[in-house]
Design an enzyme around this catalytic site. Structure first.
Site: not given
Length: 501
Positions: A267, A321, A324, A330
């Site tokens: 990542e 997303e 999240k 994030e």
């Protein structure tokens, strides 16, 4: 001296932008998380990535069968993950191997080889856990999984586990001074690195300059021109935090005698949004970081201590997303919108001729003469009822970067009726037709819909009602007149035309 340094930085910036403009399309992997309520189905995602991008590998955070099967018969390889909580049972001396074989039979065997699974990830960042039993379970579980894969005939699947950079001992940021944390350097990593050497699997790390930068080191983190960090031991000057982090990992491995083991990036990424007041987060910053990382990992450039090398790498992440937890950032690491338009350009979208999409003339007429349009195959893209004028104007601004909008400008054949809804209908459909009439090309963040009713007929009726006469048709204003009006640009230049948030 200050004037000379400023001049050198200007030259460096110009060189950087020139190299950036020449960034070629490069194969790379991406993390595909699905903690959101607005994402397209996995099969659509797999089809789009395979046909329209140079992304050649995808990392999943679980073993969801719907996601694994979606990538069947595509050229994309998968990295599949199992949860941290599974590791103790997989590590058990008596039953661990049987448990591992059962897991492989249930979660991988039904889909391989139709789906090209190449990596199995034993948990994620296990060494962050305060549970010593979980940490001690990691390597035995990896060994049992590797053995189970061989016994089940899945010899093309390698086993690894992603590590956070906290596995390194605190240091001064000089790569050559790096070493693993005390205890890890003697008890954990020597046998783990031997496992990677024996099995040919990579040692996977998650280097995140985003979590290490401050206002003073932002350029250093983003691959922008900066003075750099000088390593007096190697006589190397690091102008990229990512390079320094990768070389720190390499140095720690080499200290233990395992400098030959491949390193993979599980990542790494940069968010496009964050909490108010946070400096250094946005589309430009995310683009600069990921482009810089691509040059390091995929072009063969390598790092100062590992030159001329490529690294198996997974950008974080494919989509934002929105479900999240945690800070705003994030939720906003994605590189694509749910409608598959890029949040920013990384050169990962294929040219039309490569993907089977329509390939407009590279030299369209600068002053097209509208003419009767083809039918569009009986499908058109129109604004959804209830879409706000603001959203539709955003759609116009976006689509006009790729199709000719002169017909809806004052004096244009499709200027009337002069309202946002009518103009949006024209440009949204022009974009939809030019891109091959895929449903996702008409999504426009949920404000577009595909219809089989020709909107040109409605427009003609509107004009008659407004003007009291039938306007002589110079074109059918349904956005399908692509031969004369389309000026679809290369997908690799989508950087400056971003769909507004």
């Amino acid at each position: 001296m200050k004037m000379l340094l400023a001049a050198l930085l200007v030259v460096a910036a110009a060189s950087f932008r020139a190299a950036e403009a020449a960034l070629p399309s490069m194969a790379v992997g991406v993390n595909y998380g699905a903690n959101a309520d607005n994402l397209p189905p996995p099969k659509d995602v797999a089809a789009f990535l395979a046909a329209h991008t140079t992304i050649d590998r995808v990392k999943l955070f679980d073993a969801n069968p719907a996601f694994i099967s979606a990538f069947a018969n595509t050229p994309i390889s998968l990295a599949v993950s199992l949860p941290n909580s599974d590791l103790p049972s997989l590590a058990d001396k008596q039953t661990g191997l049987d448990t591992a074989r059962a897991w492989v039979r249930a979660n991988l065997s039904p889909y391989v080889p139709a789906t090209n699974v190449t990596l199995l990830l034993a948990g994620n960042e296990i060494l962050l856990s305060p549970d010593p039993n979980l940490v001690l379970s990691l390597l035995p579980a990896m060994r049992h999984l590797a053995q189970a894969l061989r016994l089940e005939g899945l010899t093309g699947v390698r086993v690894t586990t992603p590590h956070y950079l906290g596995i390194l001992a605190p240091s001064d940021g000089i790569p050559s001074n790096a070493r693993f944390r005390p205890g890890y350097d003697t008890k954990l990593f020597p046998p783990m690195l031997q496992f990677h050497r024996d099995t040919g699997s990579p040692f996977m790390v998650n280097p995140y300059p985003y979590f290490s930068y401050n206002n003073q080191t932002l350029d250093y983190a983003l691959f922008r021109p900066n003075r750099g960090v000088y390593d007096p031991n190697t006589k190397l000057n690091y102008t990229s935090m990512f390079d320094a982090q990768m070389d720190a990992i390499y140095t720690a491995m080499k200290r233990l005698g395992y400098g030959d083991v491949d390193i993979a990036v599980g990542e790494a990424g940069w968010p496009t949004q964050a909490d108010p007041g946070q400096v250094g987060v946005g589309v430009e910053e995310a683009r600069d970081f990921n482009e810089g990382m691509l040059r390091v990992v995929s072009s063969g450039k390598g790092t100062p201590l590992m030159p001329n090398r490529k690294f198996e790498t997974y950008i974080f992440s494919l989509f934002d997303e929105n479900q999240k937890p945690g800070p705003i950032a994030e939720k906003h690491f994605g590189i694509l919108n749910p409608d598959f338009t890029p949040i920013y350009d990384l050169g990962l979208l294929r040219q039309s001729s490569d993907s089977g999409a329509p390939n407009p003339s590279p030299n369209p007429s600068p002053n097209p003469s509208p003419k009767p349009a083809p039918s569009g195959g009986g499908k058109w893209c129109v604004p959804k009822a209830g879409a706000s004028d603001t959203d539709l104007q955003n759609n116009i601004n976006y689509a006009c970067g790729y199709v000719d909008c002169k017909p809806i400008q004052s004096g244009g054949a499709c200027f009337d009726p002069n309202n946002v809804q009518s103009h949006a209908a024209f440009v949204m459909n022009a974009f939809y037709q030019a891109n091959g009439r895929h449903d996702y090309d008409c999504d426009f963040k949920g404000t577009g819909a595909v219809t089989s009713n020709d909107p040109s007929k409605l427009r003609e009726l509107q004009i008659r009602l407004l003007t009291g006469r039938s306007k002589p048709w110079q074109c059918r204003c349904s956005g399908t007149n692509l031969e004369s009006t389309s000026r679809l640009k290369s997908r690799k230049r989508w950087r400056s035309k971003l769909l507004p948030n």
